[in-house]
Design a protein around this motif. Structure first.
Motif, PDB file in Angstrom:
ATOM      1  N   ARG A 170       0.917  -1.111  -0.038  1.00 54.39           N
ATOM      2  CA  ARG A 170      -0.106   0.123  -0.070  1.00 54.39           C
ATOM      3  C   ARG A 170       0.670   1.046   0.085  1.00 54.39           C
ATOM      4  N   GLY A 171       2.222   1.045   0.660  1.00 55.94           N
ATOM      5  CA  GLY A 171       2.822   2.375   0.964  1.00 55.94           C
ATOM      6  C   GLY A 171       3.744   2.538  -0.461  1.00 55.94           C
ATOM      7  N   LYS A 176       6.467   1.204  -1.366  1.00 52.10           N
ATOM      8  CA  LYS A 176       7.901   1.402  -1.050  1.00 52.10           C
ATOM      9  C   LYS A 176       8.639   0.436  -1.958  1.00 52.10           C
TER      10      LYS A 176
END
Length: 315
Positions: A42-43, A45
């Motif tokens: 979700r981030g 990264k």
């Protein structure tokens, strides 16, 4: 000593990398070629590939440049590999790159070539209802998976096996196949043989739109589709619950239930412990699902919380 460059990216390539590093004798893995770090979760990264993580743990140099870039060829000049081993690398290798390593590039492909050439051989074999598949080590050439074969091994596809489960088995078996094939080639005990001519089905990549589940076909076909698309890209359907509510529902696990009451295609039937959905023949019992915005859970637990109305259906 034969110096080998290993090219791979996903988890399925990790075991073959370890197998080559543990080979000893005349084999030395001198570096790893993999895809660059990619956004995950979700981030979003940036996360290294499973093969990059394994390579760093093994203390191997890592190349992330595209195999068409000057930096890639500079890295080859530094590492001086004699040959390359490829497992699910994910980038096209053009002729200039193939010619840059004199001993050739050798791919571990998860099918019994010449069957299922292409990007998704395991998924397509399950979807087609094949009973047997396997792994092939071949020399990469300009064509699509049509180079001369060094070695093959076969496995039986399990009745309820998903593509993820089958890929894991093939990765383990293929790791030893790749190692022994390269050892045989280096020792002169293996002579590559050309593939048989013919017209064969192409194992095209499965996109999310292809994974939308069809319930208007016989149960065996729906079951194969779900298993072929699990875990990637994920088999899914649209649930209609009442006049307005619609959600995306991923089906993680299901099984044919020939003893269940007949249902119209896509229509749901629910008890405290069971969830069935109709097909063109027998119903499927849904065992594990993941509703939009929710975690994965048993289908019965999901159904209890979903407050399904009479007439709820999937399409």
């Amino acid at each position: 000593m034969t110096r080998i460059l290993f090219a791979g990216t996903p988890e399925v390539a990790v075991q073959p990398l370890h197998a080559l590093c543990e080979a000893g004798g005349d084999i030395e893995v001198v570096g790893v070629l993999t895809r660059p770090d990619a956004p995950q979760g979700r981030g979003r990264k940036l996360t290294p590939s499973p093969v990059k993580k394994a390579a760093l743990e093994l203390g191997l140099p890592v190349i992330e440049h595209k195999p068409t870039s000057p930096e890639f060829f500079e890295s080859l000049d530094e590492l001086k590999p004699d040959m390359a081993a490829v497992v699910a690398y994910g980038n096209l290798l053009k002729q200039e790159a193939l010619d840059a390593i004199a001993g050739g590039w050798y791919n571990l492909h998860f099918s019994l070539l010449p069957l299922w050439r292409g990007a998704a051989p395991v998924q397509r074999a399950i979807w087609a209802g094949d009973e047997i598949t396997g792994a092939t080590v071949f020399r990469i050439g300009p064509g699509l998976d049509d180079g001369p074969i060094l070695a093959q091994s076969t496995v039986t596809i399990g009745e309820h096996e998903t593509s993820g489960q089958l890929l894991e088995r093939l990765s383990n078996d293929g790791a030893l196949l790749l190692r022994s094939a390269l050892q045989g080639l280096i020792s002169g005990h293996i002579t590559p043989r050309e593939q048989e001519d013919g017209v064969y089905e192409h194992a095209a990549k499965i996109h999310p739109v292809d994974a939308r589940i069809r319930f208007d076909v016989p149960a065996f076909a729906t079951d194969r589709q779900i298993r072929a698309c699990t875990p990637e890209p994920g088999a899914w359907t649209v649930l209609h619950n009442g006049d307005e509510e619609t959600i995306k529902l991923h089906v993680i696990e299901a099984q044919i239930d020939a003893d269940a009451q007949q249902l119209e295609p896509g229509v749901l039937a629910v008890t405290k412990k069971h969830v069935w959905v109709g097909t063109a023949t027998y119903p499927l019992e849904l065992l594990a699902v993941k509703a939009q915005g929710k975690k994965q859970m048993s289908a019965a637990d999901w159904a209890r919380g979903a407050r399904l109305q009479a007439g709820a259906y999937c399409e």
